[in-house]
Design a protein around this motif. Structure first.
Motif, mmCIF file in Angstrom:
data_model
loop_
_atom_site.group_PDB
_atom_site.id
_atom_site.type_symbol
_atom_site.label_atom_id
_atom_site.label_comp_id
_atom_site.label_asym_id
_atom_site.label_seq_id
_atom_site.Cartn_x
_atom_site.Cartn_y
_atom_site.Cartn_z
ATOM 1 N N VAL A 24 39.528 38.541 52.061
ATOM 2 C CA VAL A 24 39.207 39.600 51.093
ATOM 3 C C VAL A 24 38.277 40.596 51.756
ATOM 4 C CG1 VAL A 24 39.564 38.176 49.036
ATOM 5 C CG2 VAL A 24 37.309 38.255 50.094
ATOM 6 N N LYS A 25 38.276 41.835 51.244
ATOM 7 C CA LYS A 25 37.484 42.878 51.905
ATOM 8 C C LYS A 25 36.017 42.865 51.515
ATOM 9 C CE LYS A 25 38.496 46.459 48.554
ATOM 10 N NZ LYS A 25 38.695 47.824 48.299
ATOM 11 N N ASP A 26 35.699 42.339 50.309
ATOM 12 C CA ASP A 26 34.309 42.328 49.871
ATOM 13 C C ASP A 26 34.137 41.329 48.736
ATOM 14 O OD1 ASP A 26 35.312 43.622 47.565
ATOM 15 O OD2 ASP A 26 34.664 45.595 48.248
ATOM 16 N N LEU A 27 32.910 41.205 48.250
ATOM 17 C CA LEU A 27 32.617 40.234 47.198
ATOM 18 C C LEU A 27 33.377 40.549 45.910
ATOM 19 C CD1 LEU A 27 31.054 37.689 46.490
ATOM 20 C CD2 LEU A 27 29.095 39.116 45.904
ATOM 21 N N GLY A 28 33.508 41.826 45.569
ATOM 22 C CA GLY A 28 34.263 42.204 44.379
ATOM 23 C C GLY A 28 35.706 41.731 44.449
ATOM 24 N N ALA A 29 36.314 41.857 45.620
ATOM 25 C CA ALA A 29 37.687 41.385 45.799
ATOM 26 C C ALA A 29 37.758 39.865 45.676
ATOM 27 C CB ALA A 29 38.231 41.854 47.146
ATOM 28 N N ALA A 30 36.708 39.175 46.132
ATOM 29 C CA ALA A 30 36.653 37.719 45.984
ATOM 30 C C ALA A 30 36.569 37.345 44.503
ATOM 31 C CB ALA A 30 35.468 37.150 46.752
ATOM 32 N N TYR A 31 35.758 38.085 43.728
ATOM 33 C CA TYR A 31 35.689 37.845 42.278
ATOM 34 C C TYR A 31 37.068 38.022 41.665
ATOM 35 C CZ TYR A 31 30.548 38.505 42.464
ATOM 36 O OH TYR A 31 29.214 38.409 42.725
ATOM 37 N N ASP A 32 37.742 39.116 42.003
ATOM 38 C CA ASP A 32 39.054 39.391 41.435
ATOM 39 C C ASP A 32 40.048 38.286 41.786
ATOM 40 O OD1 ASP A 32 38.070 41.735 40.324
ATOM 41 O OD2 ASP A 32 38.836 43.009 41.936
ATOM 42 N N TYR A 33 39.984 37.796 43.008
ATOM 43 C CA TYR A 33 40.858 36.693 43.415
ATOM 44 C C TYR A 33 40.582 35.455 42.564
ATOM 45 C CZ TYR A 33 42.758 32.766 45.913
ATOM 46 O OH TYR A 33 43.427 31.595 46.205
ATOM 47 N N ALA A 34 39.298 35.074 42.456
ATOM 48 C CA ALA A 34 38.933 33.870 41.703
ATOM 49 C C ALA A 34 39.289 34.014 40.220
ATOM 50 C CB ALA A 34 37.446 33.573 41.876
ATOM 51 N N ILE A 35 39.094 35.196 39.652
ATOM 52 C CA ILE A 35 39.468 35.437 38.252
ATOM 53 C C ILE A 35 40.974 35.295 38.097
ATOM 54 C CG2 ILE A 35 39.612 37.211 36.450
ATOM 55 C CD1 ILE A 35 36.842 38.232 37.564
ATOM 56 N N GLY A 36 41.740 35.829 39.039
ATOM 57 C CA GLY A 36 43.198 35.696 39.001
ATOM 58 C C GLY A 36 43.635 34.244 39.055
ATOM 59 N N VAL A 37 42.975 33.454 39.881
ATOM 60 C CA VAL A 37 43.277 32.023 39.947
ATOM 61 C C VAL A 37 43.023 31.389 38.586
ATOM 62 C CG1 VAL A 37 42.520 29.811 40.929
ATOM 63 C CG2 VAL A 37 42.867 31.780 42.425
ATOM 64 N N CYS A 38 41.893 31.718 37.980
ATOM 65 C CA CYS A 38 41.531 31.149 36.681
ATOM 66 C C CYS A 38 42.534 31.563 35.605
ATOM 67 C CB CYS A 38 40.113 31.570 36.299
ATOM 68 S SG CYS A 38 39.412 30.640 34.923
ATOM 69 N N GLU A 39 42.905 32.832 35.594
ATOM 70 C CA GLU A 39 43.854 33.320 34.583
ATOM 71 C C GLU A 39 45.229 32.685 34.731
ATOM 72 O OE1 GLU A 39 42.731 37.749 33.235
ATOM 73 O OE2 GLU A 39 43.375 37.605 35.319
ATOM 74 N N SER A 40 45.657 32.437 35.960
ATOM 75 C CA SER A 40 47.026 31.977 36.171
ATOM 76 C C SER A 40 47.200 30.467 36.052
ATOM 77 C CB SER A 40 47.525 32.441 37.543
ATOM 78 O OG SER A 40 46.797 31.818 38.572
ATOM 79 N N LYS A 41 46.108 29.719 36.085
ATOM 80 C CA LYS A 41 46.239 28.266 36.009
ATOM 81 C C LYS A 41 46.281 27.789 34.558
ATOM 82 C CE LYS A 41 42.578 25.561 36.679
ATOM 83 N NZ LYS A 41 42.497 25.089 35.295
ATOM 84 N N GLU A 42 46.871 26.643 34.370
ATOM 85 C CA GLU A 42 46.849 26.011 33.059
ATOM 86 C C GLU A 42 45.404 25.635 32.726
ATOM 87 O OE1 GLU A 42 49.328 25.206 30.776
ATOM 88 O OE2 GLU A 42 50.521 26.568 31.997
#
Length: 135
Positions: A24-42
């Motif tokens: 990821v390019k920065d901390l904000g992108a890391a947040y977005d990645y982790a949020i996406g993981v949370c949203e997409s998982k059961e």
């Protein structure tokens, strides 16, 4: 060893241990990645009864963030069905969907991530969340 070689070695060693490595390019992108993981998982389904009723929001734990980092993460989570916690891991044992922590060092030769561990919340985040994202 040049940084690019160290990053490559670290990535190889982590993947050999079944870790998923995402650049990821920065901390904000890391947040977005982790949020996406949370949203997409059961939603996490606890094996034992606890304080998490059916239909409650997913739980995203982010201990150890400073005030500015936390505010940015809160802004990114606004309007999502995800509860953000930074303390109280013991009250949610076996019920954390995603935990995000900030590592201090990496040891490329072994693929080891080093996390300051004087905080119980940080240690628990690495062990009891269903998904742990370390930046």
């Amino acid at each position: 060893m040049p940084n690019a070689d160290l990053i490559k070695l670290m990535t190889e060693k982590m993947q050999a241990a079944s870790a998923k490595v995402v650049e990821v390019k920065d901390l904000g992108a890391a947040y977005d990645y982790a949020i996406g993981v949370c949203e997409s998982k059961e939603p996490y389904k606890p094996q034992v009864e606890e304080n998490r009723p059916a239909g409650s929001p997913k739980i995203f734990m982010a201990p150890g963030l400073d005030a500015k980092e936390r505010k940015d993460l809160e802004k990114r989570l606004k309007g999502k069905d995800i509860a953000l916690l930074n303390e109280g891991m013991r009250e949610h044992l076996g019920g954390i969907d995603v935990a995000l922590t900030l590592g201090q060092y990496g040891i490329a030769a072994t693929g080891t991530c080093v996390l300051e561990s004087s905080s119980e919340e940080l240690r628990l985040a690495t062990m009891i969340a269903e998904v742990h994202v370390m930046v």
